[in-house]
Design a protein around this motif. Structure first.
Motif, short mmCIF file in Angstrom:
data_model
loop_
_atom_site.label_atom_id
_atom_site.label_comp_id
_atom_site.label_asym_id
_atom_site.label_seq_id
_atom_site.Cartn_x
_atom_site.Cartn_y
_atom_site.Cartn_z
N LEU A 88 0.61 -1.18 -0.03
CA LEU A 88 0.02 0.00 0.07
C LEU A 88 0.95 1.13 -0.06
N ASP A 89 0.35 2.18 -0.86
CA ASP A 89 1.33 3.34 -0.82
C ASP A 89 1.23 4.18 0.58
N PRO A 90 2.46 4.69 1.32
CA PRO A 90 2.59 5.15 2.45
C PRO A 90 1.65 6.32 2.65
N SER A 91 1.60 7.16 1.38
CA SER A 91 0.43 8.34 1.58
C SER A 91 -0.98 7.85 1.74
N ASP A 92 -1.16 6.73 1.11
CA ASP A 92 -2.67 6.22 1.16
C ASP A 92 -2.76 5.58 2.67
N ARG A 93 -1.84 4.98 3.20
CA ARG A 93 -1.85 4.31 4.53
C ARG A 93 -2.16 5.44 5.49
N SER B 193 3.92 -1.75 8.67
CA SER B 193 3.04 -0.96 7.93
C SER B 193 1.56 -1.25 8.41
#
Length: 199
Positions: A25-30, A60
């Motif tokens: 998952l994209d860190p920004s999305d997380r 994560s």
């Protein structure tokens, strides 16, 4: 392969896939999804000032930093898991507490911190399904802790995860504890009666 060995093998395979999926998952999305999960959690949890066992995120996982802070601001006592031998105990956490390594990348207040008896447990997870089955990291710490707390009376056990962690079915055995609800960025999932009957 015995049934127990088969379930263990299924869990190992699912852990690898679930960890890969969550890590991807994209860190920004997380980060954005963690904020949404925080909002849903604050709306869903009982308004009474119950003691809440939360966790401090590793890897994560859903970031709970803001949620822990806001729960404390609402007057709730908040604890986080500390490893004592083969058991998890929930130690009260306050603003500015020094944290000690607990193993497996986790941190918690030291042994001088008070242990809490939670009425709510917020649990991390690798995967979950529609019946409230939870897949953890494989050491059974949360399952044992939840079972112990449930022996003392009612407790609301809520998993925190991203919608991408939902799977068709999590393999379980008799030691696994199910969740009362799961909160994702999309809202609150309460296990359905139909799904629960397939446990």
């Amino acid at each position: 392969m015995t049934p127990v060995e088969d379930v263990a093998a299924q869990k190992r395979a699912l852990r690898v896939e679930a960890a890969r999926r969550r890590d991807a998952l994209d860190p920004s999305d997380r980060s954005l999804d963690s904020l949404a999960i925080t909002r849903h959690a604050l709306a869903f949890l009982p308004e009474e000032r119950h003691a809440v066992a939360a966790y401090l995120a590793i890897r994560s996982e859903v970031d709970t930093g803001l949620l822990v802070s806001l729960l404390r601001q609402t007057g709730r006592v908040v604890g986080v898991p500390a490893i004592e031998g083969e058991e998890l105990r929930f130690r009260r956490i306050s603003e500015g507490d020094a944290l000690e390594p607990q193993g497996f990348g986790t941190n918690a207040p030291g042994a001088e911190a008070a242990e809490i008896a939670p009425a709510v447990i917020l649990a991390p997870l690798l995967a979950f399904d529609g019946a409230g089955r939870r897949l953890g990291y494989g050491r059974g710490f949360y399952d044992r802790a939840i079972a112990r707390v449930r022996q003392g009376g009612p407790v609301l056990v809520v998993g925190l995860g991203f919608s991408a962690q939902l799977v068709e079915r999590v393999p379980t055995d008799e030691r696994d504890q199910t969740l009362d609800a799961v909160i994702t960025e999309n809202g609150v999932l309460v296990p359905s009666a139909a799904a629960s009957r397939t446990r």
